[in-house]
Design a protein around this motif. Sequence first.
Motif, PDB file in Angstrom:
ATOM      1  N   PHE A  60       0.857  -1.186   0.000  1.00 22.82           N
ATOM      2  CA  PHE A  60       0.000   0.000   0.000  1.00 22.82           C
ATOM      3  C   PHE A  60       0.895   1.239   0.000  1.00 22.82           C
ATOM      4  O   PHE A  60       1.733   1.407   0.883  1.00 22.82           O
ATOM      5  CB  PHE A  60      -0.928  -0.014   1.220  1.00 22.82           C
ATOM      6  CG  PHE A  60      -1.720  -1.291   1.314  1.00 22.82           C
ATOM      7  CD1 PHE A  60      -2.803  -1.500   0.479  1.00 22.82           C
ATOM      8  CD2 PHE A  60      -1.369  -2.287   2.205  1.00 22.82           C
ATOM      9  CE1 PHE A  60      -3.521  -2.687   0.530  1.00 22.82           C
ATOM     10  CE2 PHE A  60      -2.083  -3.475   2.271  1.00 22.82           C
ATOM     11  CZ  PHE A  60      -3.168  -3.670   1.434  1.00 22.82           C
ATOM     12  N   HIS A  61       0.725   2.078  -1.001  1.00 24.01           N
ATOM     13  CA  HIS A  61       1.577   3.260  -1.160  1.00 24.01           C
ATOM     14  C   HIS A  61       1.278   4.312  -0.095  1.00 24.01           C
ATOM     15  O   HIS A  61       0.211   4.360   0.487  1.00 24.01           O
ATOM     16  CB  HIS A  61       1.401   3.870  -2.556  1.00 24.01           C
ATOM     17  CG  HIS A  61       0.017   4.375  -2.817  1.00 24.01           C
ATOM     18  ND1 HIS A  61      -0.457   5.556  -2.317  1.00 24.01           N
ATOM     19  CD2 HIS A  61      -1.000   3.836  -3.528  1.00 24.01           C
ATOM     20  CE1 HIS A  61      -1.705   5.746  -2.716  1.00 24.01           C
ATOM     21  NE2 HIS A  61      -2.053   4.695  -3.447  1.00 24.01           N
ATOM     22  N   ASP A  75       0.140   6.817  -5.834  1.00 25.05           N
ATOM     23  CA  ASP A  75      -0.474   5.777  -6.663  1.00 25.05           C
ATOM     24  C   ASP A  75       0.589   4.735  -6.985  1.00 25.05           C
ATOM     25  O   ASP A  75       1.744   4.859  -6.560  1.00 25.05           O
ATOM     26  CB  ASP A  75      -1.088   6.355  -7.939  1.00 25.05           C
ATOM     27  CG  ASP A  75      -0.092   7.087  -8.816  1.00 25.05           C
ATOM     28  OD1 ASP A  75       1.102   6.722  -8.833  1.00 25.05           O
ATOM     29  OD2 ASP A  75      -0.504   8.032  -9.502  1.00 25.05           O
ATOM     30  N   ALA A  76       0.207   3.734  -7.729  1.00 25.63           N
ATOM     31  CA  ALA A  76       1.128   2.643  -8.052  1.00 25.63           C
ATOM     32  C   ALA A  76       2.347   3.135  -8.823  1.00 25.63           C
ATOM     33  O   ALA A  76       3.437   2.600  -8.663  1.00 25.63           O
ATOM     34  CB  ALA A  76       0.396   1.563  -8.846  1.00 25.63           C
ATOM     35  N   GLY A 130      10.143   0.525  -6.375  1.00 27.95           N
ATOM     36  CA  GLY A 130      10.235  -0.156  -5.084  1.00 27.95           C
ATOM     37  C   GLY A 130       9.551  -1.507  -5.103  1.00 27.95           C
ATOM     38  O   GLY A 130      10.073  -2.494  -4.563  1.00 27.95           O
ATOM     39  N   CYS A 131       8.395  -1.580  -5.737  1.00 26.75           N
ATOM     40  CA  CYS A 131       7.674  -2.859  -5.832  1.00 26.75           C
ATOM     41  C   CYS A 131       8.417  -3.834  -6.740  1.00 26.75           C
ATOM     42  O   CYS A 131       8.476  -5.037  -6.454  1.00 26.75           O
ATOM     43  CB  CYS A 131       6.246  -2.629  -6.321  1.00 26.75           C
ATOM     44  SG  CYS A 131       5.198  -1.834  -5.088  1.00 26.75           S
ATOM     45  N   GLN A 132       9.008  -3.329  -7.817  1.00 29.18           N
ATOM     46  CA  GLN A 132       9.827  -4.201  -8.671  1.00 29.18           C
ATOM     47  C   GLN A 132      11.003  -4.765  -7.875  1.00 29.18           C
ATOM     48  O   GLN A 132      11.310  -5.960  -7.961  1.00 29.18           O
ATOM     49  CB  GLN A 132      10.379  -3.421  -9.868  1.00 29.18           C
ATOM     50  CG  GLN A 132       9.364  -3.055 -10.905  1.00 29.18           C
ATOM     51  CD  GLN A 132      10.028  -2.333 -12.056  1.00 29.18           C
ATOM     52  OE1 GLN A 132      10.992  -2.832 -12.648  1.00 29.18           O
ATOM     53  NE2 GLN A 132       9.533  -1.152 -12.379  1.00 29.18           N
ATOM     54  N   ALA A 160       1.513   6.368   4.891  1.00 32.47           N
ATOM     55  CA  ALA A 160       0.094   6.031   5.092  1.00 32.47           C
ATOM     56  C   ALA A 160      -0.172   4.588   4.718  1.00 32.47           C
ATOM     57  O   ALA A 160      -0.991   3.908   5.346  1.00 32.47           O
ATOM     58  CB  ALA A 160      -0.786   6.963   4.261  1.00 32.47           C
ATOM     59  N   GLY A 161       0.543   4.065   3.729  1.00 37.75           N
ATOM     60  CA  GLY A 161       0.403   2.672   3.334  1.00 37.75           C
ATOM     61  C   GLY A 161       0.854   1.721   4.424  1.00 37.75           C
ATOM     62  O   GLY A 161       0.312   0.632   4.595  1.00 37.75           O
TER      63      GLY A 161
END
Length: 183
Positions: free
Chosen positions: A101-102, A110-111, A117-119, A176-177
Amino acid sequence: MTNINLHTDSVQFLKTFNERAEKELHGRRLCDLPIKEARSVIGKLLAPNTDEATAVPLPKLNVDISNSIINYEHDNDNIHLSIRIYAPREHDHKLPVMLYFHGGGFAFGDAGLIDFGCQYLAANLPCRVISVDYRKSPDFKFPTAHNDAYLATLYVAEHPEEFKSNGTIFVGGDSAGGNLATS
C-alpha cells in the motif's frame, strides 16, 4: 553539525527532486494547491521518469508487470480497485504474495510512484507484489482506504490461483500505506 556523506544515487534524486519542484511549483507551497493539482505535481516530483532530461536512472529488474482490477461488493456498493502485479521472471512457480500500500497521507500517491520499489521487492525477496491503488481522501472519507486495504487482502487470500500464491500472504507499505498494512 557533522558531515553527512550521501550515496551518489541519493544526491542525484535530491538534485532531480529540487529541479522538478522549482519547475512545477514556481514558489508555491504544495499544501496551498487544490487537491487535483497537488496530486499531479507530486506525481511529477516523484515519478522516476517524467522526461529524459530529468529522468532518475534506475536499474532494469527482471520483473514482469501487469495491471488488473479487484472487484468486490461492500455496503451494497460494487468496488473496483486498480492493482499492479509484479512477478519475478525467474520464478514461474507459486510464491508468497505481498500486498503493498503506497504512502501519500491518504490523499496522494499511486502505483506509479512506488513502481520501482515494488519491482525491487518482487525481484529480491522473491515474491509476487501486488500494489493496491486504494481510494483516497478527500474524495473518500475514513475508513474507506482501510476498508479497501482489508478487502483487497481478503480478495487475494480467497483467490490464490489468480495470483499464483503459495498461500503465504503478507502486507507492507510506506507512510500512510504502512498504516493501512498495520491496521
